[in-house]
Design an enzyme around this catalytic site. Structure first.
Site, mmCIF file in Angstrom:
data_model
loop_
_atom_site.group_PDB
_atom_site.id
_atom_site.type_symbol
_atom_site.label_atom_id
_atom_site.label_comp_id
_atom_site.label_asym_id
_atom_site.label_seq_id
_atom_site.Cartn_x
_atom_site.Cartn_y
_atom_site.Cartn_z
ATOM 1 N N ASN A 6 0.875 -1.182 0.000
ATOM 2 C CA ASN A 6 0.000 0.000 0.000
ATOM 3 C C ASN A 6 0.906 1.225 0.000
ATOM 4 O OD1 ASN A 6 -1.831 2.023 0.448
ATOM 5 N ND2 ASN A 6 -2.448 1.339 2.504
ATOM 6 N N TRP A 7 1.028 1.827 -1.168
ATOM 7 C CA TRP A 7 1.986 2.942 -1.310
ATOM 8 C C TRP A 7 1.428 4.255 -0.768
ATOM 9 C CZ3 TRP A 7 4.017 1.982 -7.050
ATOM 10 C CH2 TRP A 7 4.608 0.710 -7.099
ATOM 11 N N LYS A 8 0.167 4.243 -0.404
ATOM 12 C CA LYS A 8 -0.495 5.440 0.157
ATOM 13 C C LYS A 8 -0.243 6.668 -0.736
ATOM 14 C CE LYS A 8 -0.438 3.332 4.689
ATOM 15 N NZ LYS A 8 -0.411 3.471 6.140
ATOM 16 N N HIS A 95 -9.770 1.194 4.674
ATOM 17 C CA HIS A 95 -8.527 1.377 5.430
ATOM 18 C C HIS A 95 -8.788 2.351 6.580
ATOM 19 C CE1 HIS A 95 -4.453 2.590 6.440
ATOM 20 N NE2 HIS A 95 -4.046 1.481 5.853
ATOM 21 N N GLU A 97 -7.225 4.768 7.651
ATOM 22 C CA GLU A 97 -6.993 6.188 7.326
ATOM 23 C C GLU A 97 -8.191 6.777 6.577
ATOM 24 O OE1 GLU A 97 -3.169 5.528 5.511
ATOM 25 O OE2 GLU A 97 -2.337 5.078 7.479
ATOM 26 N N GLU A 166 -5.894 -5.064 10.565
ATOM 27 C CA GLU A 166 -4.929 -3.995 10.772
ATOM 28 C C GLU A 166 -5.237 -3.254 12.058
ATOM 29 O OE1 GLU A 166 -3.157 -3.261 6.619
ATOM 30 O OE2 GLU A 166 -4.272 -1.519 7.288
ATOM 31 N N GLY A 172 2.075 2.124 11.114
ATOM 32 C CA GLY A 172 3.091 3.175 11.069
ATOM 33 C C GLY A 172 3.760 3.460 12.402
ATOM 34 N N SER A 208 2.843 -2.143 10.467
ATOM 35 C CA SER A 208 4.278 -2.184 10.799
ATOM 36 C C SER A 208 4.970 -3.493 10.408
ATOM 37 C CB SER A 208 4.501 -1.887 12.285
ATOM 38 O OG SER A 208 4.155 -0.540 12.575
ATOM 39 N N GLY A 229 2.652 -1.094 4.411
ATOM 40 C CA GLY A 229 2.682 0.319 4.046
ATOM 41 C C GLY A 229 4.108 0.778 3.858
HETATM 42 P P1 PGA Z 1 2.485 0.325 7.771
HETATM 43 O O1 PGA Z 1 1.057 0.559 7.107
HETATM 44 O O2 PGA Z 1 3.039 -0.944 7.214
HETATM 45 O O3 PGA Z 1 3.289 1.541 7.368
HETATM 46 O O4 PGA Z 1 2.266 0.241 9.246
HETATM 47 C C1 PGA Z 1 0.186 -0.504 6.923
HETATM 48 C C2 PGA Z 1 -1.118 -0.032 6.365
HETATM 49 O O5 PGA Z 1 -1.530 1.090 6.674
HETATM 50 O O6 PGA Z 1 -1.757 -0.745 5.594
#
Ligand code: PGA
Length: 250
Positions: A6-8, A95, A97, A166, A172, A208, A229
């Site tokens: 997931n490159w966000k 997600h 976010e 998640e 993160g 993470s 991520g």
């Molecule tokens: P992260 O993000 O690996 O940077 O913790 C995971 C995600 O948000 O899917």
């Protein structure tokens, strides 16, 4: 196993195309695509480029979100039908976010899952609890509610649904639940779906994931892959994660 990056909202200029080329090169070099599904989820702007670079390789492309409708007066949005046309086979939906910054509710997310299924997009549905919900011990109820909303709306959910567990407090932050905890939740998700008559769903873990912890996470038998991520933006770390997967064929 599913290895989802997931490159966000990261990368400027040629970043996405260079990353896609590097992922392709390393995946082919390690033969990871013979036994695993690698899915790149770039910002929507670069979906077509990534699809073009990865065409014919087996690397799939996913969007990071879709709208509930197939088309119409929804300024700034992109539909599941559109990403399908652009070459995507997957979309991340719900997600944390999106839930947090765009006030997405379980009901809205259920509609997005339905939109994906209408357009032959496999949804990667994210669920998970906050730190407070974990501390209070109600996290399984929270996850069950998130999943039930989607199951109610999509009574014909096929096996083509991927759930990603998640924990919000792990995204993160560098903090990851202990392996038995991940197993407890992913087994819970499998059982919930099976008891509702849906068979053969896949459950991923996200939050993470990095080259150091991925081997242990991939060894959990109820976990069918990882959603990554930060570490998916770094070619070396992502290569290490793919390399680890090659020794975990199941
Ligand atoms: P992260 O993000 O690996 O940077 O913790 C995971 C995600 O948000 O899917």
């Amino acid at each position: 196993m599913y290895l989802v990056g997931n490159w966000k909202m990261n990368g400027q200029g040629a970043f996405a195309t260079e990353l896609a080329r590097a992922v392709l090169r390393e995946a082919v070099r390690m033969n990871v695509l013979e036994s695993h599904t690698v899915i790149c989820c770039p910002p929507a702007l670069w979906i077509r480029d990534v699809v073009q670079i990865c065409a014919g390789s087996g690397i799939a492309c996913g969007a990071q979100d879709v709208h509930t409708h197939d088309s119409g007066a929804f300024t700034g949005n992109i539909s599941a039908a559109m990403i399908k046309t652009a070459g995507c086979d997957y979309a991340i939906v719900g997600h944390s976010e999106r839930r947090k910054y765009h006030a997405e509710t379980d009901e809205l997310i259920a509609q997005k899952v339905a939109a994906c299924l209408r357009s032959d997009i496999i949804p990667i549905l994210c669920v998970g609890e906050t730190q407070a919900q974990r501390d209070s011990g109600e996290y399984l109820d929270i996850i069950a509610a998130q999943l039930t909303a989607v199951m109610k709306k999509n009574t014909e959910l096929s096996q083509k649904v991927i759930i990603s567990y998640e924990p919000i407090w792990a995204i993160g932050t560098g903090r990851v639940p202990a392996a038995p905890e991940i197993d407890k939740v992913s087994s819970f998700i499998h059982t919930l779906y099976q008891s509702a008559g849906f068979t053969d769903i896949s459950v991923l873990y996200g939050g993470s994931v990095n080259p150091k912890n991925c081997a242990e996470i991939m060894s959990i038998s109820s976990v069918n892959g990882v959603l990554v991520g930060g570490a998916s933006l770094d070619v070396e770390q992502w290569t290490d994660i793919m390399q680890t997967a090659t020794s975990k064929i199941r």
